[in-house]
Design an enzyme around this catalytic site. Structure first.
Site, mmCIF file in Angstrom:
data_model
loop_
_atom_site.group_PDB
_atom_site.id
_atom_site.type_symbol
_atom_site.label_atom_id
_atom_site.label_comp_id
_atom_site.label_asym_id
_atom_site.label_seq_id
_atom_site.Cartn_x
_atom_site.Cartn_y
_atom_site.Cartn_z
ATOM 1 C CB ILE A 175 -1.402 -0.201 1.601
ATOM 2 C CG1 ILE A 175 -1.903 -1.119 1.711
ATOM 3 C CG2 ILE A 175 -1.692 1.346 1.127
ATOM 4 C CD1 ILE A 175 -3.046 -1.379 -0.243
ATOM 5 N NE ARG B 144 -14.182 2.624 1.039
ATOM 6 C CZ ARG B 144 -14.689 3.354 1.420
ATOM 7 N NH1 ARG B 144 -14.593 4.693 0.555
ATOM 8 N NH2 ARG B 144 -15.694 3.922 2.378
ATOM 9 C CE LYS C 77 -9.285 -1.679 4.765
ATOM 10 N NZ LYS C 77 -8.648 -1.769 3.439
ATOM 11 C CG HIS D 15 -33.994 -11.532 -7.273
ATOM 12 N ND1 HIS D 15 -34.332 -10.155 -6.499
ATOM 13 C CD2 HIS D 15 -34.997 -12.035 -6.469
ATOM 14 C CE1 HIS D 15 -35.311 -10.118 -5.859
ATOM 15 N NE2 HIS D 15 -35.537 -11.165 -5.513
ATOM 16 N N GLY E 235 -8.100 -15.322 0.846
ATOM 17 C CA GLY E 235 -6.735 -15.239 1.955
ATOM 18 C C GLY E 235 -5.948 -14.108 1.646
ATOM 19 N NE ARG F 241 -14.266 -8.787 -2.942
ATOM 20 C CZ ARG F 241 -14.897 -9.241 -3.334
ATOM 21 N NH1 ARG F 241 -16.073 -9.119 -3.454
ATOM 22 N NH2 ARG F 241 -14.446 -9.586 -4.559
ATOM 23 C CB CYS G 156 -7.251 -7.102 2.991
ATOM 24 S SG CYS G 156 -5.698 -6.211 2.338
ATOM 25 C CB THR H 274 -6.458 -2.340 7.939
ATOM 26 O OG1 THR H 274 -6.166 -2.488 6.669
ATOM 27 C CG2 THR H 274 -7.610 -2.767 8.725
HETATM 28 N N1 SAJ Z 1 -12.577 -14.198 -3.095
HETATM 29 C C1 SAJ Z 1 -13.384 -15.811 -3.542
HETATM 30 N N2 SAJ Z 1 -14.550 -15.142 -4.135
HETATM 31 C C2 SAJ Z 1 -14.551 -14.217 -5.064
HETATM 32 C C3 SAJ Z 1 -14.239 -12.797 -4.578
HETATM 33 C C4 SAJ Z 1 -13.060 -13.173 -4.021
HETATM 34 O O1 SAJ Z 1 -13.152 -16.569 -3.005
HETATM 35 O O2 SAJ Z 1 -16.154 -13.872 -5.364
HETATM 36 C C5 SAJ Z 1 -10.929 -14.640 -2.032
HETATM 37 C C6 SAJ Z 1 -10.128 -13.872 -2.998
HETATM 38 O O3 SAJ Z 1 -9.848 -15.268 -4.553
HETATM 39 C C7 SAJ Z 1 -9.494 -14.089 -2.756
HETATM 40 C C8 SAJ Z 1 -10.584 -13.995 -1.529
HETATM 41 O O4 SAJ Z 1 -11.107 -13.667 -1.881
HETATM 42 O O5 SAJ Z 1 -8.592 -15.168 -1.671
HETATM 43 C C9 SAJ Z 1 -9.674 -11.601 -0.998
HETATM 44 O O6 SAJ Z 1 -9.866 -11.098 -2.653
HETATM 45 P P1 SAJ Z 1 -10.821 -9.881 -3.226
HETATM 46 O O7 SAJ Z 1 -10.151 -9.531 -4.505
HETATM 47 O O8 SAJ Z 1 -12.270 -9.987 -2.984
HETATM 48 O O9 SAJ Z 1 -9.547 -8.998 -2.261
HETATM 49 P P2 SAJ Z 1 -8.288 -8.222 -1.587
HETATM 50 O O10 SAJ Z 1 -8.188 -9.031 0.179
HETATM 51 O O11 SAJ Z 1 -7.219 -8.615 -2.070
HETATM 52 O O12 SAJ Z 1 -8.866 -6.673 -1.164
HETATM 53 C C10 SAJ Z 1 -9.668 -6.165 -0.588
HETATM 54 C C11 SAJ Z 1 -10.405 -5.341 -1.074
HETATM 55 N N3 SAJ Z 1 -11.655 -5.284 -0.352
HETATM 56 C C12 SAJ Z 1 -12.883 -5.243 -0.220
HETATM 57 O O13 SAJ Z 1 -13.157 -5.202 -1.452
HETATM 58 C C13 SAJ Z 1 -13.678 -4.983 0.235
HETATM 59 C C14 SAJ Z 1 -9.563 -4.227 -1.371
HETATM 60 O O14 SAJ Z 1 -10.770 -2.816 -1.797
HETATM 61 C C15 SAJ Z 1 -9.204 -3.722 0.126
HETATM 62 O O15 SAJ Z 1 -8.420 -2.120 0.285
HETATM 63 C C16 SAJ Z 1 -7.893 -4.809 0.462
HETATM 64 O O16 SAJ Z 1 -8.896 -5.967 0.775
HETATM 65 C C17 SAJ Z 1 -7.730 -3.905 1.497
HETATM 66 O O17 SAJ Z 1 -5.993 -4.032 1.460
HETATM 67 O O18 SAJ Z 1 -7.909 -4.235 3.039
#
Ligand code: SAJ
Length: 407
Positions: free
Chosen positions: A11, A150, A202, A240, A253, A209, A256, A117
């Site tokens: 970051i 973010r 945050k 829907h 993983g 998510r 965050c 964070t």
């Molecule tokens: N994943 C799934 N299914 C999905 C989406 C993601 O299994 O539908 C998995 C991914 O493969 C991964 C994990 O979830 O292992 C997280 O990935 P991600 O792309 O959802 O998010 P991060 O951790 O890369 O980034 C998040 C983001 N937060 C949100 O979307 C609310 C980002 O905006 C933040 O800035 C970041 O965390 C952070 O630094 O906090």
């Protein structure tokens, strides 16, 4: 304006570069000598779309990298915040130590912006006492701000510029001053609020998510039990107008989403139910994948485990970050026999981090006839014809083949 960015990781580095390319004079500080040397040699330290271009542009403007803290008016702290595995609470040691070092060098009236964070109440509980102990008064000698990031790995540079942001400050004028600083590059809405609200916001964004991914992962288990295609179910349900289910996968993983919800679990054990359950579902997903793999091997009478290959080691697709990755979580759960024999490959990982790891894709696939897809990197999508004849466990729903099993 001149700032000192403390912590040049995932970051801190892009943020420092963004400021530098938008007219702010920046000194980037990191205690990792090797990292600073790499940056000073003109190289970036991780892969991210658009990062190298931004870095080159920043080098032509006003930016320096050093291991030393600077005497400045504004500090942006972007250091890691791990959690304590036993009690699930935040471990603020890196933020505390960064603030302590800033206090040794800063100018009177300096603004310390914490981007890392932190769980709600961290600044009250851990940072204000440090400032008081050093004989400083907040709001007078030192001003505190929390400005959580973010940006999503994989699309960081775009999101840095376009996402809205939150600024939490004790004093409105200080909040507005920092808002103006971020507005040098940020085109999104910048909301000024108090520190605790910014901390909470945050953490709950990532928790939201996590819970939604857990729902998708739980659906994958229900559908498996009924021998149904979870992706088809989700696709149809999402027609829907008020339903938007995320995608199941091999687990959650990264530093965050798999970490931040634990802060709430640790701090509010008597209140938290849904958040904890979601975390546990997502943490259990690598084990679910492993059970699925074992069942598929059994169904196909495959006993030679040395022919099984795991594709993907990073925490998500098209990034080189392995922190808390589902594959690493799964490797920990392998039996001794599986661990000795399973082969592993990831095009993004150039260093050896596990046993039987390959660094050449063609050699990897030559040695296996079963492949488990843990990451949908573009690389595998471009090479699908090379694995089409293998037995596949596709945890990412990218392969349509009669040999491919889904979650
Ligand atoms: N994943 C799934 N299914 C999905 C989406 C993601 O299994 O539908 C998995 C991914 O493969 C991964 C994990 O979830 O292992 C997280 O990935 P991600 O792309 O959802 O998010 P991060 O951790 O890369 O980034 C998040 C983001 N937060 C949100 O979307 C609310 C980002 O905006 C933040 O800035 C970041 O965390 C952070 O630094 O906090």
């Amino acid at each position: 304006m001149k700032i000192n960015v403390i912590g040049l990781g995932y970051i801190g580095l892009p943020t420092a570069l963004m400021f530098a390319t938008h007219g702010v004079e920046v000194v980037g500080t990191d205690y990792n000598k090797e990292l600073v040397e790499t940056l000073n040699e003109g190289k970036t330290t991780f892969e991210e779309k658009g990062l190298d271009e931004l870095f080159k542009k920043a080098l032509k403007s006003n930016i320096k990298f050093t291991t030393e803290y600077q005497q400045e008016d504004i500090y942006i702290i972007s250091v890691p915040t791990p959690y304590e595995k036993e009690n699930k609470k935040i471990d603020p040691k890196y933020v505390i130590s960064a603030v302590e070092t800033v206090l040794q060098v800063c100018k009177k009236g300096a603004i310390i912006v914490i981007e890392s964070t932190i769980s709600p109440g961290t600044i009250d509980k851990f940072i204000r006492p440090v400032i008081k102990e050093k004989g400083y008064e907040t709001g007078k000698d030192i001003h505190l701000v929390h400005a959580p990031e973010r940006i999503i790995p994989g699309n960081m540079i775009y999101e840095l510029e376009n996402n809205s942001r939150t600024i939490g400050a004790d004093e409105k004028e200080i909040g507005e001053k920092i808002k103006k600083l971020y507005a040098s590059f940020c085109k999104g809405d910048i909301v000024v609020t108090d520190i605790k609200t910014a901390e909470m916001t945050k953490v709950i964004e990532n928790t939201f998510r996590d819970i939604n991914i857990a729902f998708a992962n739980e659906l994958s288990r229900i559908c498996r039990k009924e021998n149904m295609d979870v992706y088809e179910v989700i696709k149809i349900a999402n027609k829907h107008p008020r339903v938007n289910i995320l995608q199941p996968g091999p687990g959650v993983g990264g530093h965050c989403i798999s970490v931040d919800p634990w802060f709430l679990v640790g701090d509010y054990p008597d209140i938290v139910n849904v958040i904890k359950a979601a975390r546990e579902v997502n943490d259990g997903q690598p084990e679910f994948v492993l059970e699925r793999l074992r069942a598929i091997l059994k169904e196909n009478n495959i006993s030679d485990l040395s022919k099984v290959g795991i594709y993907g080691l990073t925490y998500k697709d098209n990034v080189d970050d392995i922190r808390e990755s589902p594959t690493l979580q799964m490797l920990e759960k392998l039996s001794k026999d599986e661990k000795e024999k399973f082969k592993v490959y990831d095009p993004y990982i150039k260093k050896e981090i596990t046993k039987n790891q390959y660094f050449n894709f063609d050699e990897f696939i030559k040695d296996i006839n079963v492949i488990i897809i843990m990451n949908a990197h573009d690389h595998i999508k471009e090479n699908i014809e090379k694995i089409n004849n293998m037995l596949i466990l596709d945890t990412k729903n990218i392969i349509e083949s009669k040999n491919a099993y889904k979650l």
